[in-house]
Design an enzyme around this catalytic site. Structure first.
Site, mmCIF file in Angstrom:
data_model
loop_
_atom_site.group_PDB
_atom_site.id
_atom_site.type_symbol
_atom_site.label_atom_id
_atom_site.label_comp_id
_atom_site.label_asym_id
_atom_site.label_seq_id
_atom_site.Cartn_x
_atom_site.Cartn_y
_atom_site.Cartn_z
ATOM 1 N N CYS A 1 50.247 54.473 77.400
ATOM 2 C CA CYS A 1 51.162 53.372 77.696
ATOM 3 C C CYS A 1 52.584 53.822 77.402
ATOM 4 O O CYS A 1 52.887 54.302 76.303
ATOM 5 C CB CYS A 1 50.805 52.154 76.850
ATOM 6 N N HIS B 1 47.090 70.425 78.267
ATOM 7 C CA HIS B 1 47.845 69.799 79.359
ATOM 8 C C HIS B 1 47.380 68.369 79.657
ATOM 9 O O HIS B 1 47.714 67.824 80.711
ATOM 10 C CB HIS B 1 47.767 70.656 80.633
ATOM 11 N N SER C 1 46.270 82.271 85.789
ATOM 12 C CA SER C 1 47.125 83.247 86.482
ATOM 13 C C SER C 1 48.254 83.773 85.599
ATOM 14 O O SER C 1 48.931 84.720 85.948
ATOM 15 C CB SER C 1 47.721 82.600 87.734
ATOM 16 N N TYR D 1 46.812 61.250 91.070
ATOM 17 C CA TYR D 1 45.938 61.428 89.900
ATOM 18 C C TYR D 1 44.680 60.568 89.990
ATOM 19 O O TYR D 1 43.623 60.971 89.496
ATOM 20 C CB TYR D 1 46.714 61.199 88.596
ATOM 21 N N ASN E 1 39.105 87.239 84.815
ATOM 22 C CA ASN E 1 39.754 86.531 85.934
ATOM 23 C C ASN E 1 39.280 87.152 87.239
ATOM 24 O O ASN E 1 38.728 88.252 87.256
ATOM 25 C CB ASN E 1 41.286 86.656 85.792
ATOM 26 N N LEU E 2 39.524 86.421 88.324
ATOM 27 C CA LEU E 2 39.152 86.958 89.630
ATOM 28 C C LEU E 2 39.990 88.191 89.959
ATOM 29 O O LEU E 2 39.531 89.126 90.599
ATOM 30 C CB LEU E 2 39.371 85.873 90.691
HETATM 31 N N1 APR Z 1 36.620 82.997 88.575
HETATM 32 C C1 APR Z 1 37.620 83.483 87.795
HETATM 33 N N2 APR Z 1 38.920 83.342 88.083
HETATM 34 C C2 APR Z 1 39.220 82.668 89.203
HETATM 35 C C3 APR Z 1 38.255 82.113 90.055
HETATM 36 C C4 APR Z 1 36.892 82.311 89.708
HETATM 37 N N3 APR Z 1 35.891 81.834 90.443
HETATM 38 N N4 APR Z 1 38.879 81.515 91.103
HETATM 39 C C5 APR Z 1 40.185 81.669 90.902
HETATM 40 N N5 APR Z 1 40.417 82.380 89.761
HETATM 41 C C6 APR Z 1 41.688 82.768 89.167
HETATM 42 C C7 APR Z 1 42.778 83.042 90.173
HETATM 43 O O1 APR Z 1 42.732 84.394 90.589
HETATM 44 C C8 APR Z 1 44.047 82.718 89.373
HETATM 45 O O2 APR Z 1 44.554 83.881 88.733
HETATM 46 O O3 APR Z 1 42.139 81.684 88.403
HETATM 47 C C9 APR Z 1 43.558 81.716 88.321
HETATM 48 C C10 APR Z 1 44.072 80.306 88.535
HETATM 49 O O4 APR Z 1 45.461 80.294 88.378
HETATM 50 P P1 APR Z 1 46.350 78.993 88.607
HETATM 51 O O5 APR Z 1 45.943 78.356 89.889
HETATM 52 O O6 APR Z 1 47.774 79.374 88.437
HETATM 53 O O7 APR Z 1 45.876 78.008 87.437
HETATM 54 P P2 APR Z 1 46.329 77.976 85.921
HETATM 55 O O8 APR Z 1 46.635 79.339 85.432
HETATM 56 O O9 APR Z 1 45.289 77.195 85.204
HETATM 57 O O10 APR Z 1 47.656 77.112 85.999
HETATM 58 C C11 APR Z 1 48.305 76.807 84.784
HETATM 59 O O11 APR Z 1 49.883 75.403 85.866
HETATM 60 O O12 APR Z 1 50.273 73.856 87.526
HETATM 61 C C12 APR Z 1 50.136 74.036 86.169
HETATM 62 O O13 APR Z 1 49.506 72.485 84.527
HETATM 63 C C13 APR Z 1 48.993 73.232 85.602
HETATM 64 O O14 APR Z 1 47.372 73.826 83.925
HETATM 65 C C14 APR Z 1 48.030 74.282 85.097
HETATM 66 C C15 APR Z 1 48.947 75.457 84.825
#
Ligand code: APR
Length: 233
Positions: A117, A109, A177, A56, A201-202
């Protein structure tokens, strides 16, 4: 066209990807270098606090190397001119939304730039590394942990978030995701309560079927494009 009065936005790692912060589950995702249960659980912190703090600390340091992108900025600018209720809920622990100027923002999150603490439970802004010897600014003892919601822990602000979801007329999910609950379940709550639901989303997320409207592409282009398309903008 409907004019929205009450908007909730949920963001995930995808909105910060183009700022240079890795997402969690993409091919080059963060957890491939550090196995999730080695760094992001309360058990990992008991087993190996130095590893967890190092992990972290590195992520906290990385924040000074990145900047908000046009998607963060578009949300902040929209909020400033929007004539209604606007809540931004983020799963991200980075500080890019606040640096872009977002005001009504909840970090469900946790935040890299805060510590808690374990002994007195106080929470403090903290921008540098946490070491084993770092003292709590409130009680002076040395039991600080990152103010991050680890796997198995309860996210923050849930009452406030569900209340907003029940009242919103537009719910927008950006760059997530849909793998991690409770955030992945927000769309269902908003939909059941009558909101229009939009995924940006992508690629299609795990919960894509629950969204009434879907826009696929990079956040830096799609977020502003969508917000500009809203009535009155
Ligand atoms: N523009 C839009 N979407 C994007 C881009 C982009 N440039 N790049 C990636 N993505 C999308 C991916 O396709 C994916 O579906 O963003 C999503 C990211 O998904 P994750 O990596 O699973 O992240 P997230 O959904 O925020 O994860 C949720 O999981 O690990 C825990 O606590 C952590 O907050 C996090 C939680």
């Amino acid at each position: 066209m409907t004019s929205y009065r009450n908007i909730v936005v949920l963001t995930g790692a995808g909105i910060s990807a183009e700022s240079g912060l890795k997402t969690f589950r993409d091919a080059d995702g963060l957890w491939e270098n550090h196995r999730i249960e080695e760094v992001a659980t309360p058990e990992a912190f008991v087993r190996n606090p130095e590893l967890v703090q190092r992990f972290y600390n590195a992520r906290r340091q990385q924040l000074s190397e990145v900047s908000p992108n046009s998607a963060h900025i578009a949300l902040a600018e929209f909020e400033q001119t929007f004539n209604g209720r606007f809540l931004l809920v983020t799963q991200n622990v980075d500080d890019l939304h606040e640096r872009a100027g977002s005001q009504n923002l909840l970090h469900m999150h946790g935040e890299l730039k805060k510590v808690r603490c374990l002994l007195c439970n106080s929470v403090h802004r903290y921008a540098t590394d946490i070491e084993a010897s770092t003292e709590c600014p409130a009680c002076g003892r040395t039991a600080l942990r990152p103010h991050i919601v680890w796997f198995g822990e309860m996210p923050f602000y849930m009452d406030e978030i569900y209340q907003a979801l029940e009242q919103c007329d537009l719910f927008i999910s950006i760059g997530t995701s849909g793998h991690v609950y409770p955030a992945a379940g927000f769309v269902e709550v908003a939909r059941q309560c009558g909101a229009h639901t939009v995924e940006i989303n992508l690629e299609p997320s795990q919960t894509e079927d629950l969204f009434a409207e879907r826009r696929y592409g990079a956040a830096t282009t799609e977020v502003a494009r969508f917000l500009n398309s809203l009535p009155g903008q």
